[in-house]
Design a protein around this motif. Structure first.
Motif, PDB file in Angstrom:
ATOM      1  N   UNK A 183      -3.683   0.451 -14.021  1.00  0.00           N
ATOM      2  CA  UNK A 183      -3.312  -0.851 -14.588  1.00  0.00           C
ATOM      3  C   UNK A 183      -4.518  -1.771 -14.801  1.00  0.00           C
ATOM      4  N   UNK A 184      -5.524  -1.673 -13.915  1.00  0.00           N
ATOM      5  CA  UNK A 184      -6.672  -2.589 -13.985  1.00  0.00           C
ATOM      6  C   UNK A 184      -8.014  -1.869 -14.122  1.00  0.00           C
ATOM      7  N   UNK A 185      -7.997  -0.543 -14.045  1.00  0.00           N
ATOM      8  CA  UNK A 185      -9.221   0.267 -14.095  1.00  0.00           C
ATOM      9  C   UNK A 185     -10.182  -0.076 -12.960  1.00  0.00           C
ATOM     10  N   UNK A 186      -9.636  -0.434 -11.832  1.00  0.00           N
ATOM     11  CA  UNK A 186     -10.406  -0.621 -10.604  1.00  0.00           C
ATOM     12  C   UNK A 186      -9.456  -0.395  -9.429  1.00  0.00           C
ATOM     13  N   UNK A 187     -10.032  -0.129  -8.241  1.00  0.00           N
ATOM     14  CA  UNK A 187      -9.172   0.284  -7.125  1.00  0.00           C
ATOM     15  C   UNK A 187      -8.511  -0.858  -6.376  1.00  0.00           C
ATOM     16  N   UNK A 188      -8.785  -2.077  -6.789  1.00  0.00           N
ATOM     17  CA  UNK A 188      -8.117  -3.224  -6.176  1.00  0.00           C
ATOM     18  C   UNK A 188      -7.418  -4.028  -7.258  1.00  0.00           C
ATOM     19  N   UNK A 189      -6.207  -4.478  -6.999  1.00  0.00           N
ATOM     20  CA  UNK A 189      -5.447  -5.215  -8.031  1.00  0.00           C
ATOM     21  C   UNK A 189      -5.896  -6.672  -8.134  1.00  0.00           C
ATOM     22  N   UNK A 190      -5.481  -7.320  -9.214  1.00  0.00           N
ATOM     23  CA  UNK A 190      -5.717  -8.757  -9.348  1.00  0.00           C
ATOM     24  C   UNK A 190      -4.787  -9.507  -8.396  1.00  0.00           C
ATOM     25  N   UNK A 191      -5.334 -10.477  -7.698  1.00  0.00           N
ATOM     26  CA  UNK A 191      -4.558 -11.177  -6.665  1.00  0.00           C
ATOM     27  C   UNK A 191      -3.346 -11.902  -7.241  1.00  0.00           C
ATOM     28  N   UNK A 192      -3.472 -12.485  -8.434  1.00  0.00           N
ATOM     29  CA  UNK A 192      -2.360 -13.240  -9.003  1.00  0.00           C
ATOM     30  C   UNK A 192      -1.214 -12.337  -9.482  1.00  0.00           C
ATOM     31  N   UNK A 193      -1.406 -11.003  -9.425  1.00  0.00           N
ATOM     32  CA  UNK A 193      -0.358 -10.065  -9.797  1.00  0.00           C
ATOM     33  C   UNK A 193       0.273  -9.409  -8.578  1.00  0.00           C
ATOM     34  N   UNK A 194      -0.090  -9.865  -7.388  1.00  0.00           N
ATOM     35  CA  UNK A 194       0.280  -9.150  -6.163  1.00  0.00           C
ATOM     36  C   UNK A 194       1.798  -8.987  -6.000  1.00  0.00           C
ATOM     37  N   UNK A 195       2.576 -10.028  -6.267  1.00  0.00           N
ATOM     38  CA  UNK A 195       4.035  -9.927  -6.099  1.00  0.00           C
ATOM     39  C   UNK A 195       4.644  -8.957  -7.108  1.00  0.00           C
ATOM     40  N   UNK A 196       4.126  -8.988  -8.327  1.00  0.00           N
ATOM     41  CA  UNK A 196       4.633  -8.072  -9.349  1.00  0.00           C
ATOM     42  C   UNK A 196       4.271  -6.633  -9.004  1.00  0.00           C
ATOM     43  N   UNK A 197       3.078  -6.451  -8.470  1.00  0.00           N
ATOM     44  CA  UNK A 197       2.636  -5.099  -8.098  1.00  0.00           C
ATOM     45  C   UNK A 197       3.500  -4.551  -6.971  1.00  0.00           C
ATOM     46  N   UNK A 198       3.860  -5.409  -6.027  1.00  0.00           N
ATOM     47  CA  UNK A 198       4.729  -4.966  -4.930  1.00  0.00           C
ATOM     48  C   UNK A 198       6.044  -4.415  -5.466  1.00  0.00           C
ATOM     49  N   UNK A 199       6.554  -5.019  -6.523  1.00  0.00           N
ATOM     50  CA  UNK A 199       7.805  -4.545  -7.118  1.00  0.00           C
ATOM     51  C   UNK A 199       7.612  -3.158  -7.763  1.00  0.00           C
ATOM     52  N   UNK A 200       6.475  -2.988  -8.431  1.00  0.00           N
ATOM     53  CA  UNK A 200       6.190  -1.700  -9.062  1.00  0.00           C
ATOM     54  C   UNK A 200       6.107  -0.601  -8.006  1.00  0.00           C
ATOM     55  N   UNK A 201       5.393  -0.868  -6.917  1.00  0.00           N
ATOM     56  CA  UNK A 201       5.234   0.116  -5.844  1.00  0.00           C
ATOM     57  C   UNK A 201       6.599   0.500  -5.285  1.00  0.00           C
ATOM     58  N   UNK A 202       7.475  -0.489  -5.178  1.00  0.00           N
ATOM     59  CA  UNK A 202       8.824  -0.248  -4.667  1.00  0.00           C
ATOM     60  C   UNK A 202       9.608   0.649  -5.623  1.00  0.00           C
ATOM     61  N   UNK A 203       9.537   0.385  -6.921  1.00  0.00           N
ATOM     62  CA  UNK A 203      10.291   1.159  -7.895  1.00  0.00           C
ATOM     63  C   UNK A 203       9.778   2.599  -8.007  1.00  0.00           C
ATOM     64  N   UNK A 204       8.464   2.788  -7.894  1.00  0.00           N
ATOM     65  CA  UNK A 204       7.865   4.107  -8.118  1.00  0.00           C
ATOM     66  C   UNK A 204       8.117   5.066  -6.967  1.00  0.00           C
ATOM     67  N   UNK A 205       8.446   4.553  -5.776  1.00  0.00           N
ATOM     68  CA  UNK A 205       8.774   5.411  -4.635  1.00  0.00           C
ATOM     69  C   UNK A 205       7.664   6.405  -4.286  1.00  0.00           C
ATOM     70  N   UNK A 206       6.423   6.007  -4.509  1.00  0.00           N
ATOM     71  CA  UNK A 206       5.302   6.860  -4.133  1.00  0.00           C
ATOM     72  C   UNK A 206       5.045   8.039  -5.050  1.00  0.00           C
ATOM     73  N   UNK A 207       5.738   8.120  -6.196  1.00  0.00           N
ATOM     74  CA  UNK A 207       5.534   9.236  -7.120  1.00  0.00           C
ATOM     75  C   UNK A 207       4.304   8.973  -7.995  1.00  0.00           C
TER      76      UNK A 207
END
Length: 291
Positions: A183-207
């Motif tokens: 999503x960002x081409x780096x190993x750490x996400x943008x801080x202002x996207x943190x809540x949205x990223x948490x939702x993505x991680x939840x939906x993907x179920x580690x796949x």
């Protein structure tokens, strides 16, 4: 030649090392190992990484990919047998197998004399294993067979000594790193996207497949576009990751969807039927893949 594993092989090494320990490469007995888990969890990726790491220990090596799909086509098993024989023998020229039965006998004659590493990727029927390695007692001492499957119970009907390894989804740290790379081409996400990223991680179920596709889909998009995509994911059952991937496909514009379907048809071998953009046969095949 080694195989390409993944653009971002996150979470691969620990799983590969655990499987190699189970294989006990130094022992002289014949071993079969089944790598199982749901679709998109990374079984094929892990198998390729194992192949690259241990191929130097064997006299013959072979990685047969997409066995389920290829064996379902006309003469698919015969084509797989031909590939197996050519690559195990180190042949670059033509080798023709006249029937499945003759191919199985020929394979048995070769496997009996060589310490081999054979990986059968995405197997779903017992006959696929039987046609490609014959009687398991034909295998030469020290050989290793790795099979990627979704259902581990398939192996229980085999007489050969085997073990299994369940591939589980990425943990939250691994999932976050893999998603961020796409999503960002780096190993750490943008801080202002943190809540949205948490939702993505939840939906993907580690796949890994879901994290990669969703991450690539959201790359370069605005926060508002992220929220719109995530609102669609909320309507999908947690268990149905396939629909999550479908939403990501539908987010593409029409041209991008056409490119995606053309590539999917190409890798499934359907391009052979292509007569042009308006060809009804191709259109039907592409609709089947998109479904």
């Amino acid at each position: 030649m080694p195989l390409f594993v993944a653009q971002y092989p996150i979470g691969i090494n620990s799983r590969v090392e655990a499987i190699i320990l189970q294989l006990e490469i130094g022992s002289d007995d014949v071993r079969m190992l089944g790598i199982y888990g749901p679709g998109g969890v990374g079984k094929t990726t892990i198998a390729k990484a194992i192949y690259n790491k241990i191929l130097d220990h064997f006299e013959g090596i072979n990685f047969l990919e997409n066995v389920k799909d290829k064996s379902g086509t006309f003469d698919g098993i015969i084509q797989l047998q031909e590939i197996l024989l050519r690559e195990t023998l180190g042949m670059n020229g033509q080798l023709k197998v006249r029937s499945e039965s003759k191919g199985t006998v020929a394979i048995g004659n070769i496997l009996h004399n060589k310490r081999i590493l054979l990986i059968l990727d995405d197997v779903d029927k017992l006959y696929q294993i039987e046609r490609l390695i014959g009687g398991c007692d034909w295998l030469a001492s020290g050989s290793r067979i790795i099979i990627t499957i979704r259902n581990k119970h398939l192996l229980q009907t085999l007489s050969i000594r085997h073990s299994t390894y369940e591939v589980k989804g990425l943990d939250n740290h691994e999932a976050l790193e893999l998603f961020s790379m796409h999503a960002f081409h780096k190993n750490k996400p943008k801080e202002d996207y943190s809540k949205l990223i948490d939702q993505v991680i939840c939906y993907a179920k580690g796949l890994p497949l879901a994290l990669s596709i969703i991450g690539a889909n959201l790359h370069g998009r605005s926060e508002m576009e992220w929220k719109s995509a995530l609102d669609k994911y909320k309507m999908i059952s947690d268990k149905d990751i396939q629909k999550v991937l479908q939403v990501s496909y539908q987010e593409l514009d029409e041209t991008e969807q056409d490119i995606f379907l053309d590539l999917a048809c190409f890798f499934k071998g359907l391009y052979k039927e292509w007569a042009g953009p308006s060809d009804p046969t191709l259109a039907q095949q592409r609709r089947g893949i998109s479904a």
